[in-house]
Write a protein that holds these residues in place. Sequence first.
Motif, PDB file in Angstrom:
ATOM      1  N   ILE A  51       0.810  -1.221   0.000  1.00 13.77           N
ATOM      2  CA  ILE A  51       0.000   0.000   0.000  1.00 13.77           C
ATOM      3  C   ILE A  51       0.843   1.270   0.000  1.00 13.77           C
ATOM      4  O   ILE A  51       0.314   2.365  -0.164  1.00 13.77           O
ATOM      5  CB  ILE A  51      -0.991   0.017   1.184  1.00 13.77           C
ATOM      6  CG1 ILE A  51      -0.259  -0.082   2.523  1.00 13.77           C
ATOM      7  CG2 ILE A  51      -2.019  -1.097   1.030  1.00 13.77           C
ATOM      8  CD1 ILE A  51      -1.139   0.188   3.728  1.00 13.77           C
ATOM      9  N   HIS A  52       2.159   1.129   0.177  1.00  8.98           N
ATOM     10  CA  HIS A  52       3.022   2.321   0.214  1.00  8.98           C
ATOM     11  C   HIS A  52       4.466   1.883  -0.014  1.00  8.98           C
ATOM     12  O   HIS A  52       4.872   0.820   0.436  1.00  8.98           O
ATOM     13  CB  HIS A  52       2.898   3.008   1.583  1.00  8.98           C
ATOM     14  CG  HIS A  52       3.712   4.249   1.702  1.00  8.98           C
ATOM     15  ND1 HIS A  52       3.285   5.460   1.220  1.00  8.98           N
ATOM     16  CD2 HIS A  52       4.936   4.466   2.232  1.00  8.98           C
ATOM     17  CE1 HIS A  52       4.212   6.376   1.469  1.00  8.98           C
ATOM     18  NE2 HIS A  52       5.222   5.799   2.074  1.00  8.98           N
ATOM     19  N   HIS A  53       5.217   2.711  -0.714  1.00  9.43           N
ATOM     20  CA  HIS A  53       6.662   2.501  -0.804  1.00  9.43           C
ATOM     21  C   HIS A  53       7.349   3.824  -1.104  1.00  9.43           C
ATOM     22  O   HIS A  53       6.747   4.734  -1.654  1.00  9.43           O
ATOM     23  CB  HIS A  53       7.025   1.446  -1.860  1.00  9.43           C
ATOM     24  CG  HIS A  53       6.769   1.884  -3.262  1.00  9.43           C
ATOM     25  ND1 HIS A  53       5.551   1.768  -3.865  1.00  9.43           N
ATOM     26  CD2 HIS A  53       7.587   2.455  -4.183  1.00  9.43           C
ATOM     27  CE1 HIS A  53       5.620   2.236  -5.093  1.00  9.43           C
ATOM     28  NE2 HIS A  53       6.854   2.659  -5.308  1.00  9.43           N
ATOM     29  N   TYR A  80       0.158   8.828   7.688  1.00  5.77           N
ATOM     30  CA  TYR A  80       1.402   8.842   6.923  1.00  5.77           C
ATOM     31  C   TYR A  80       1.188   8.253   5.530  1.00  5.77           C
ATOM     32  O   TYR A  80       1.611   8.823   4.530  1.00  5.77           O
ATOM     33  CB  TYR A  80       2.467   8.033   7.683  1.00  5.77           C
ATOM     34  CG  TYR A  80       3.829   8.022   7.042  1.00  5.77           C
ATOM     35  CD1 TYR A  80       4.803   8.930   7.436  1.00  5.77           C
ATOM     36  CD2 TYR A  80       4.157   7.104   6.046  1.00  5.77           C
ATOM     37  CE1 TYR A  80       6.070   8.923   6.876  1.00  5.77           C
ATOM     38  CE2 TYR A  80       5.410   7.085   5.472  1.00  5.77           C
ATOM     39  CZ  TYR A  80       6.364   7.994   5.883  1.00  5.77           C
ATOM     40  OH  TYR A  80       7.609   7.996   5.319  1.00  5.77           O
ATOM     41  N   ILE A  81       0.503   7.112   5.476  1.00  5.44           N
ATOM     42  CA  ILE A  81       0.244   6.457   4.195  1.00  5.44           C
ATOM     43  C   ILE A  81      -0.671   7.301   3.336  1.00  5.44           C
ATOM     44  O   ILE A  81      -0.462   7.468   2.128  1.00  5.44           O
ATOM     45  CB  ILE A  81      -0.321   5.046   4.423  1.00  5.44           C
ATOM     46  CG1 ILE A  81       0.776   4.158   5.013  1.00  5.44           C
ATOM     47  CG2 ILE A  81      -0.858   4.451   3.122  1.00  5.44           C
ATOM     48  CD1 ILE A  81       0.284   2.876   5.615  1.00  5.44           C
ATOM     49  N   ALA A  82      -1.702   7.899   3.939  1.00  6.21           N
ATOM     50  CA  ALA A  82      -2.629   8.758   3.199  1.00  6.21           C
ATOM     51  C   ALA A  82      -1.891   9.958   2.614  1.00  6.21           C
ATOM     52  O   ALA A  82      -2.120  10.328   1.461  1.00  6.21           O
ATOM     53  CB  ALA A  82      -3.769   9.216   4.097  1.00  6.21           C
ATOM     54  N   GLU A  83      -0.992  10.531   3.369  1.00 10.46           N
ATOM     55  CA  GLU A  83      -0.206  11.679   2.883  1.00 10.46           C
ATOM     56  C   GLU A  83       0.682  11.250   1.713  1.00 10.46           C
ATOM     57  O   GLU A  83       0.826  11.956   0.738  1.00 10.46           O
ATOM     58  CB  GLU A  83       0.652  12.256   4.010  1.00 10.46           C
ATOM     59  CG  GLU A  83      -0.120  12.988   5.073  1.00 10.46           C
ATOM     60  CD  GLU A  83      -0.760  14.252   4.556  1.00 10.46           C
ATOM     61  OE1 GLU A  83      -0.068  15.081   3.953  1.00 10.46           O
ATOM     62  OE2 GLU A  83      -1.988  14.400   4.757  1.00 10.46           O
ATOM     63  N   GLY A  84       1.294  10.067   1.828  1.00 11.34           N
ATOM     64  CA  GLY A  84       2.155   9.556   0.762  1.00 11.34           C
ATOM     65  C   GLY A  84       1.393   9.322  -0.523  1.00 11.34           C
ATOM     66  O   GLY A  84       1.883   9.610  -1.605  1.00 11.34           O
ATOM     67  N   GLU A  86      -1.258  10.913  -1.471  1.00 11.20           N
ATOM     68  CA  GLU A  86      -1.575  12.226  -2.037  1.00 11.20           C
ATOM     69  C   GLU A  86      -0.382  12.791  -2.792  1.00 11.20           C
ATOM     70  O   GLU A  86      -0.534  13.514  -3.755  1.00 11.20           O
ATOM     71  CB  GLU A  86      -2.007  13.195  -0.937  1.00 11.20           C
ATOM     72  CG  GLU A  86      -3.371  12.880  -0.361  1.00 11.20           C
ATOM     73  CD  GLU A  86      -3.730  13.703   0.855  1.00 11.20           C
ATOM     74  OE1 GLU A  86      -3.043  14.704   1.121  1.00 11.20           O
ATOM     75  OE2 GLU A  86      -4.684  13.321   1.548  1.00 11.20           O
ATOM     76  N   ASP A  87       0.830  12.423  -2.348  1.00  8.27           N
ATOM     77  CA  ASP A  87       2.053  12.888  -3.008  1.00  8.27           C
ATOM     78  C   ASP A  87       2.438  12.005  -4.187  1.00  8.27           C
ATOM     79  O   ASP A  87       3.452  12.217  -4.813  1.00  8.27           O
ATOM     80  CB  ASP A  87       3.217  12.911  -2.011  1.00  8.27           C
ATOM     81  CG  ASP A  87       3.034  13.956  -0.928  1.00  8.27           C
ATOM     82  OD1 ASP A  87       2.232  14.880  -1.134  1.00  8.27           O
ATOM     83  OD2 ASP A  87       3.683  13.844   0.121  1.00  8.27           O
ATOM     84  N   GLY A  88       1.633  10.986  -4.478  1.00  3.43           N
ATOM     85  CA  GLY A  88       1.891  10.125  -5.617  1.00  3.43           C
ATOM     86  C   GLY A  88       2.875   9.001  -5.353  1.00  3.43           C
ATOM     87  O   GLY A  88       3.411   8.416  -6.267  1.00  3.43           O
ATOM     88  N   LYS A  89       3.124   8.668  -4.091  1.00  5.15           N
ATOM     89  CA  LYS A  89       4.071   7.586  -3.763  1.00  5.15           C
ATOM     90  C   LYS A  89       3.355   6.260  -3.755  1.00  5.15           C
ATOM     91  O   LYS A  89       2.198   6.140  -3.612  1.00  5.15           O
ATOM     92  CB  LYS A  89       4.716   7.846  -2.410  1.00  5.15           C
ATOM     93  CG  LYS A  89       5.666   9.022  -2.474  1.00  5.15           C
ATOM     94  CD  LYS A  89       6.354   9.220  -1.165  1.00  5.15           C
ATOM     95  CE  LYS A  89       7.282  10.408  -1.240  1.00  5.15           C
ATOM     96  NZ  LYS A  89       7.833  10.789   0.019  1.00  5.15           N
TER      97      LYS A  89
END
Length: 89
Positions: A51-53, A80-84, A86-89
């Motif tokens: 879900i995030h990297h 933290y994951i939600a913010e990432g 939004e930043d396209g990560k």
Amino acid sequence: METNNHYFYVLECADGSYYAGYTNDLQKRLEAHNAGKGAKYTRAKGPVEMIHHESFETKSAAMKAEYAFKQLSKPQKIHYIAEGKEDGK
């Protein structure tokens, strides 16, 4: 000269829990987790979804990010994951 990529990643397990780790090959690591050959924690909690990297230039930087993430509370991790995302990560 090719740069090595080092990744901090977060998996969401079937039970809704998170697993954070380090790898230099995201796809291979995800496949290992889902084949029951990843971390002991994820073996009983599969299937897992990445879900995030985040990518880093050094293994040390990626592992520091992993450690910092592991210190967060569950609500902080969700944010933290939600913010990432939004930043396209």
